[in-house]
Design an enzyme around this catalytic site. Sequence first.
Site, PDB file in Angstrom:
ATOM      1  N   SER A 152      70.892 -45.658  65.627  1.00 51.17           N
ATOM      2  CA  SER A 152      70.818 -46.080  67.023  1.00 51.17           C
ATOM      3  C   SER A 152      70.081 -47.409  67.159  1.00 51.17           C
ATOM      4  O   SER A 152      69.168 -47.708  66.377  1.00 51.17           O
ATOM      5  CB  SER A 152      70.068 -44.997  67.800  1.00 51.17           C
ATOM      6  OG  SER A 152      69.644 -45.487  69.038  1.00 51.17           O
ATOM      7  N   TYR A 177      62.911 -39.733  69.532  1.00 46.30           N
ATOM      8  CA  TYR A 177      64.329 -39.863  69.155  1.00 46.30           C
ATOM      9  C   TYR A 177      64.520 -40.996  68.146  1.00 46.30           C
ATOM     10  O   TYR A 177      65.153 -40.825  67.103  1.00 46.30           O
ATOM     11  CB  TYR A 177      65.171 -40.117  70.421  1.00 46.30           C
ATOM     12  CG  TYR A 177      66.600 -40.533  70.141  1.00 46.30           C
ATOM     13  CD1 TYR A 177      67.515 -39.639  69.596  1.00 46.30           C
ATOM     14  CD2 TYR A 177      67.033 -41.835  70.424  1.00 46.30           C
ATOM     15  CE1 TYR A 177      68.829 -40.023  69.331  1.00 46.30           C
ATOM     16  CE2 TYR A 177      68.345 -42.225  70.169  1.00 46.30           C
ATOM     17  CZ  TYR A 177      69.236 -41.317  69.617  1.00 46.30           C
ATOM     18  OH  TYR A 177      70.528 -41.696  69.356  1.00 46.30           O
TER      19      TYR A 177
END
Length: 347
Positions: A152, A177
């Site tokens: 990501s 995350y």
Amino acid sequence: MKTYLITGGAGFIGSHLVKKLLSEHFKIIVVDNFDDFYDYKIKISNLCEATNTSFEIKYDEKEKNLKEFVNFINNADKNIILLNKDIRNFDDLKETFKNYKFDGIVHLAAKAGVRPSFERPLDYEETNIKGTLNLLELCKKFEINNFVCASSSSVYGDTPKLPFSESDNIKKTLSPYALTKKTCEEMAYLYYKNYSIKVVMLRFFTVYGPGQRSDLAIHKFARKLKYNEKISIYGDGKTGRDYTYIDDIIAGITASIKFINKKNECYEIFNLGNNKVITLMEMVKIMEKISGYKADLEFCDFQKGDMPMTYANISKAKKLLGYSPKTDFEDGIEKFFEWFEKKEESK
Ligand SMILES: NC(=O)c1ccc[n+]([C@@H]2O[C@H](COP(=O)([O-])OP(=O)(O)OC[C@H]3O[C@@H](n4cnc5c(N)ncnc54)[C@H](O)[C@@H]3O)[C@@H](O)[C@H]2O)c1
């Protein structure tokens, strides 16, 4: 004909990938546990769209519906096998590696989303880190040496340097995350280095388009615009995102599958972005223009974990993968709204 295991194949990106690979005559094994991050019925509809089928949800119980849906998909198309399995469960996953032969893995299953990762960091750790480690360990054991994995843009964290390049220092993580995704990159490197597993890590930059997750800003804003609800703008509206249309992301993933297949050994990280920043206020204005709705805005404090800006340098992906995003933001938003309005009408 190649066979690929796709984890998270019922999700937003995964189901688009399933559709694309089926159209290119791949055989697909989907592992997805239809987790409760958002409604499992959306994932059923994602896979129906991917396989060009329709399925009627009959029961109130999730497990009953899923059991029927798994049978339905497994009878609908001989090129896809759907397994309702959890990547956190090593023994169960091992059965899959034992029972099915495949050439490679595209690992997309994860708990996604920056903000909710602050509420449940251990859930993120279990799915994203342990789940990925389970897969890598089984790749080693069953000699699957072909691993494409979702990372990501959030791994870039707290950095003033723009645009983000794959060689940048990523030491200043801003959310649980992002930390899990960064750890996945490092774990995969370890398996590449020690066990010769070929790896491509793809840093996706805010993906949007038909089927986008409803927790993501564009989808959330579309709903609020349509139903005339207040839209919260965190910060001053000048934060920016490099938005990437789903078809461009899918082109980047399929190019990565081809790239890895040509290599004898490989560990590469690629940014898959659009190489263009759209500020939050620009995004609202474009969404208003395309949809014809008027936004009712409220300005709120900046949220922890949010990056002020994401911006991808995509020259490495261009050079090595031939990646070249084609959808400009306004066109992508138009396609998103076409899908969104149809979906709302059919409710
Ligand atoms: N959408 C984006 O903008 C974006 C940006 C950067 C990275 N990513 C990454 O791309 C991947 C796909 O994202 P998405 O937007 O399609 O998310 P998604 O939530 O729609 O898809 C993830 C899928 O994984 C499945 N899953 C979750 N936990 C699982 C488990 N324990 N076992 C098996 N399956 C499980 C879910 O049921 C879901 O179908 C994720 O790894 C995400 O972190 C997405």
